[in-house]
Design a protein around this motif. Structure first.
Motif, mmCIF file in Angstrom:
data_model
loop_
_atom_site.group_PDB
_atom_site.id
_atom_site.type_symbol
_atom_site.label_atom_id
_atom_site.label_comp_id
_atom_site.label_asym_id
_atom_site.label_seq_id
_atom_site.Cartn_x
_atom_site.Cartn_y
_atom_site.Cartn_z
ATOM 1 N N TYR A 54 0.843 -1.196 0.000
ATOM 2 C CA TYR A 54 0.000 0.000 0.000
ATOM 3 C C TYR A 54 0.879 1.247 0.000
ATOM 4 O O TYR A 54 1.716 1.435 0.889
ATOM 5 C CB TYR A 54 -0.919 0.007 1.220
ATOM 6 C CG TYR A 54 -1.760 1.250 1.319
ATOM 7 C CD1 TYR A 54 -2.780 1.505 0.402
ATOM 8 C CD2 TYR A 54 -1.539 2.179 2.330
ATOM 9 C CE1 TYR A 54 -3.549 2.652 0.483
ATOM 10 C CE2 TYR A 54 -2.312 3.323 2.426
ATOM 11 C CZ TYR A 54 -3.315 3.557 1.501
ATOM 12 O OH TYR A 54 -4.076 4.696 1.597
ATOM 13 N N THR A 58 5.141 5.844 6.290
ATOM 14 C CA THR A 58 5.099 5.129 7.559
ATOM 15 C C THR A 58 5.651 6.017 8.664
ATOM 16 O O THR A 58 6.766 6.534 8.567
ATOM 17 C CB THR A 58 5.911 3.822 7.471
ATOM 18 O OG1 THR A 58 5.368 3.014 6.413
ATOM 19 C CG2 THR A 58 5.844 3.049 8.772
ATOM 20 N N ASN A 73 7.702 4.362 1.025
ATOM 21 C CA ASN A 73 7.792 2.911 0.852
ATOM 22 C C ASN A 73 9.170 2.448 0.420
ATOM 23 O O ASN A 73 9.505 1.268 0.556
ATOM 24 C CB ASN A 73 6.752 2.431 -0.168
ATOM 25 C CG ASN A 73 5.376 2.283 0.447
ATOM 26 O OD1 ASN A 73 5.065 2.913 1.454
ATOM 27 N ND2 ASN A 73 4.535 1.440 -0.147
ATOM 28 N N LEU A 336 -12.857 1.082 5.537
ATOM 29 C CA LEU A 336 -11.767 0.143 5.306
ATOM 30 C C LEU A 336 -12.297 -1.282 5.316
ATOM 31 O O LEU A 336 -13.361 -1.559 5.871
ATOM 32 C CB LEU A 336 -10.691 0.292 6.396
ATOM 33 C CG LEU A 336 -9.964 1.618 6.488
ATOM 34 C CD1 LEU A 336 -8.892 1.545 7.563
ATOM 35 C CD2 LEU A 336 -9.350 2.015 5.153
ATOM 36 N N GLN A 406 -2.108 -2.797 11.657
ATOM 37 C CA GLN A 406 -3.018 -1.806 11.070
ATOM 38 C C GLN A 406 -3.637 -2.363 9.798
ATOM 39 O O GLN A 406 -2.926 -2.801 8.884
ATOM 40 C CB GLN A 406 -2.253 -0.515 10.758
ATOM 41 C CG GLN A 406 -3.094 0.568 10.101
ATOM 42 C CD GLN A 406 -2.254 1.724 9.578
ATOM 43 O OE1 GLN A 406 -1.029 1.720 9.671
ATOM 44 N NE2 GLN A 406 -2.901 2.722 9.010
ATOM 45 N N GLN A 407 -4.956 -2.340 9.728
ATOM 46 C CA GLN A 407 -5.670 -2.701 8.497
ATOM 47 C C GLN A 407 -5.484 -1.584 7.479
ATOM 48 O O GLN A 407 -5.771 -0.420 7.760
ATOM 49 C CB GLN A 407 -7.155 -2.883 8.787
ATOM 50 C CG GLN A 407 -8.021 -3.121 7.571
ATOM 51 C CD GLN A 407 -7.853 -4.510 6.981
ATOM 52 O OE1 GLN A 407 -8.281 -5.492 7.543
ATOM 53 N NE2 GLN A 407 -7.210 -4.588 5.821
ATOM 54 N N LEU A 408 -5.010 -1.918 6.286
ATOM 55 C CA LEU A 408 -4.770 -0.915 5.250
ATOM 56 C C LEU A 408 -5.922 -0.899 4.249
ATOM 57 O O LEU A 408 -6.636 -1.903 4.083
ATOM 58 C CB LEU A 408 -3.448 -1.211 4.543
ATOM 59 C CG LEU A 408 -2.201 -1.124 5.437
ATOM 60 C CD1 LEU A 408 -0.967 -1.591 4.680
ATOM 61 C CD2 LEU A 408 -2.003 0.294 5.974
ATOM 62 N N ASN A 412 -4.415 -5.094 2.736
ATOM 63 C CA ASN A 412 -3.196 -5.570 3.373
ATOM 64 C C ASN A 412 -3.201 -5.241 4.864
ATOM 65 O O ASN A 412 -4.015 -4.445 5.337
ATOM 66 C CB ASN A 412 -1.965 -4.948 2.712
ATOM 67 C CG ASN A 412 -1.755 -5.441 1.295
ATOM 68 O OD1 ASN A 412 -2.507 -6.293 0.803
ATOM 69 N ND2 ASN A 412 -0.753 -4.914 0.617
ATOM 70 N N LEU A 414 -0.493 -4.003 7.958
ATOM 71 C CA LEU A 414 0.837 -3.518 8.327
ATOM 72 C C LEU A 414 1.118 -3.942 9.762
ATOM 73 O O LEU A 414 0.307 -3.681 10.657
ATOM 74 C CB LEU A 414 0.910 -2.004 8.203
ATOM 75 C CG LEU A 414 2.266 -1.361 8.525
ATOM 76 C CD1 LEU A 414 3.310 -1.750 7.486
ATOM 77 C CD2 LEU A 414 2.135 0.151 8.614
ATOM 78 N N GLU A 425 4.559 -5.735 5.887
ATOM 79 C CA GLU A 425 3.194 -5.672 5.371
ATOM 80 C C GLU A 425 2.878 -6.981 4.661
ATOM 81 O O GLU A 425 3.682 -7.471 3.867
ATOM 82 C CB GLU A 425 3.071 -4.500 4.398
ATOM 83 C CG GLU A 425 1.691 -4.323 3.779
ATOM 84 C CD GLU A 425 1.665 -3.174 2.778
ATOM 85 O OE1 GLU A 425 0.729 -3.141 1.955
ATOM 86 O OE2 GLU A 425 2.577 -2.324 2.803
ATOM 87 N N ARG A 463 0.772 3.532 8.855
ATOM 88 C CA ARG A 463 0.928 3.860 7.439
ATOM 89 C C ARG A 463 -0.185 4.836 7.059
ATOM 90 O O ARG A 463 -1.373 4.570 7.250
ATOM 91 C CB ARG A 463 0.828 2.593 6.592
ATOM 92 C CG ARG A 463 0.866 2.806 5.072
ATOM 93 C CD ARG A 463 2.250 3.152 4.549
ATOM 94 N NE ARG A 463 3.242 2.178 4.924
ATOM 95 C CZ ARG A 463 3.398 0.979 4.356
ATOM 96 N NH1 ARG A 463 2.603 0.598 3.365
ATOM 97 N NH2 ARG A 463 4.347 0.161 4.752
ATOM 98 N N GLY A 465 -1.859 7.109 3.978
ATOM 99 C CA GLY A 465 -1.927 7.150 2.527
ATOM 100 C C GLY A 465 -1.416 8.452 1.939
ATOM 101 O O GLY A 465 -1.328 9.483 2.628
#
Length: 574
Positions: A54, A58, A73, A336, A406-408, A412, A414, A425, A463, A465
């Protein structure tokens, strides 16, 4: 029929002892480790950056380090904030571009009277250029902020903290005197306060909740809170203790707090109890200390608890326990994947079947009236989590302390292995698509090739966006990597030990033969063997087959990598 080959060992190294083997395993990790053909072995920085990761930035603040970092990234620094204190322990970047972080207060006995893991004492808010906009100290002889906090939509701040109860107060509440610390003669139950910021260093407490207002006990009928514990899952047994530390004054040791604006509820991670609790935030000050009021009509009593029913004597066997020293409990935000569910980093220390960590998602069950359902066995539903990630060999992913998940937005997850400063990830098939090892220590920045084990810990990461509102109008140019020293080759698009494609066994290897099973069918591949320092020690071309056996009669004990076509497998030779 298996295809048998023998590799001639071109070069090898001898590890001096097993301790060195396992240190290497810790920082390389089974999840997503890669080899490097450079003469400098890669130990820190970016290891994997796959196209399926994603895209974003970070955020992390190493423990015992005053600086907070934002990397892209590619593992390059795009921004940082210089703080006035080391974290205690959490950091968040608000949508308005200001950075909130906890700060550890280390001045004088009045502010540091309560001192346990996660101790902080201050909430700080910084502008984009590190100017301190607001700070609020919550630490004295009677209380101290610790671990975590939350910024509410209205700008107020929820603070997680300890408060002091004397020996006399604890006994009057029904506590067994044998489980009161003889050194301090105190108990430090947790509480939550909501602070409305004022000026540059002030604030008003506008709401609060205390564990101490919601107790039950069946130890002493002459003391307060006497009742039948198993009849009241909404209350907290003042005599529940962690068997390994029954008189620890840090009784609850909560380590995470999160707020759900849709439900107007708060979730708490109660580390020492192996539970998460949900409480009602819609109460007023009087209702939060009582048993009625608020949207739930239950006042400040627990609305939901999950993870260890033995705590409240329901289905009370050790085998029913789900959480083991968990951290980073929080709701997944709306919009999400898995929205409205709860993510838990289950550290897994002292699991009956052995230590290993897992990332889990829980989906609490509500009825039509907004009440959390209790099943026929007397425990809150559901019976189990709806998602769990562990390593292929579970013990190879273990974070004994803190850490986060963490739900991305792209599905994905993290994950931060906090004690080892390793961020990775995974995609929806649980392949590792991004991996980074923090090179920053309390005293310095590591040089590539130096081992980070034990010095690069991070409490949690986030993370954000590319379109996160905080970045609007900001210049985020990629700088240099944080680590010092020579560059190393970074391989992208490689999944290690993916059981859906390849299997290497036995692993660890106690004999001289390793088998590789290929589930993609018959292919012709190149085989390269590397030691843990990136030296190529063997090579062969394999004709079309779905299984090969590698013979290593002369291979010394150590960590090795097999490059099988475009994938990398790792094994340990004992």
């Amino acid at each position: 029929m298996a295809f048998f080959i023998k590799l001639q060992i071109l070069n090898s190294y001898v590890l001096k002892n097993l301790k060195k083997i396992f240190v290497q395993m810790l920082f390389l990790g089974m999840y997503g480790s890669i080899y490097c053909q450079n003469t400098t072995v890669q130990t820190i920085g970016l290891f994997i950056n796959n196209d399926d990761a994603y895209e974003g930035y970070t955020l992390f603040s190493p423990t015992a380090q005053k600086e907070t970092f934002l990397i892209n990234n590619a593992g390059k620094l795009v921004h940082s904030w210089q703080g006035i204190s080391v974290p205690g322990h959490t950091v968040y970047l608000n949508e308005d571009g200001t950075l909130y972080r906890t700060g550890r207060v280390d001045v004088g006995p009045i502010k540091t009277h309560i001192n346990a893991g996660g101790a902080g004492g201050r909430i700080e808010r910084y502008g984009w250029d590190s100017e301190l906009i607001w700070e609020y100290e919550y630490a004295d002889l009677t209380k101290r902020q610790h671990h975590d906090f939350q910024v509410l939509p209205n700008g107020n701040v929820l603070i997680l903290a300890w408060e002091v109860k004397t020996r006399e107060e604890a006994i009057q509440a029904g506590r067994n005197p044998d489980n009161i610390d003889v050194a301090t003669n105190e108990l430090w139950p947790d509480h939550v306060v909501e602070v409305a910021p004022e000026g540059s260093s002030g604030g008003t407490i506008v709401w609060e909740w205390h564990v101490w207002d919601h107790l039950i006990q069946d130890y002493d009928a002459t003391k307060d809170n006497y009742g039948v514990v198993e009849d009241h899952p909404e209350l907290v047994d003042v005599n529940f203790v962690k068997p390994s530390s029954p008189s620890n004054p840090d009784w609850n040791h909560m380590n995470a707090i999160d707020y759900n604006p849709t439900l107007d509820q708060i979730v708490l991670s109660v580390h020492a109890f192996g539970e998460l609790w949900i409480i009602d935030h819609s109460t007023n000050l009087e209702e939060s200390s009582n048993h009625t009021g608020g949207n739930s009509e239950k006042g400040g009593d627990l609305l939901y608890r999950w993870g260890n029913p033995k705590v409240f004597r329901r289905n009370a066997t050790d085998s029913d326990r789900k959480f083991f020293n968990q951290h980073n409990v929080h709701w997944i935000p709306e919009g999400l994947p898995n929205e409205g569910r709860i993510v838990i980093f289950n550290n897994g220390k002292d699991r009956p079947e052995g230590d290993y960590s897992s990332v889990e998602i829980l989906d609490p069950v509500l009825d039509g009236a907004g009440n959390y359902l209790i099943g026929a066995d007397g425990t809150f539903e559901p019976l189990d989590v709806v998602f769990e990630y562990t390593a292929v060999i579970p013990a190879e992913f273990f974070a004994p302390r803190f850490s986060s998940a963490q739900q991305l937005p792209n599905g994905n997850m993290l994950i931060c292995n906090g004690p080892f400063g390793t961020f990775f990830e995974i995609d929806e098939l649980q392949n590792v698509v991004w991996k980074y090892v923090n090179p920053v220590t309390p005293d310095d920045v590591l040089t590539q090739g130096e081992s980070p084990t034990g010095v690069n810990s991070v409490f949690h990461i986030l993370r954000l966006g590319l379109d996160y509102p905080a970045f609007e109008g900001k210049v985020l140019e990629a700088g240099e990597p944080l680590e010092l020293g020579p560059d190393v080759e970074t391989v992208t698009g490689i999944y290690e030990n993916d059981l859906k494609i390849l299997l290497i066994y036995p692993n660890p290897v106690q004999g001289d033969v390793v088998t590789i099973k290929n589930y993609e069918g018959l292919i012709e591949v190149n085989i390269d063997i590397y030691d843990a320092f990136g030296n190529r020690i063997g090579a062969s071309i394999i004709e079309k087959t779905d299984r090969i056996q590698l013979h290593f009669e002369n291979l010394e004990a150590g960590v090795y990598f097999v490059r099988y076509g475009e994938r990398v497998l790792k094994f340990l030779k004992l």
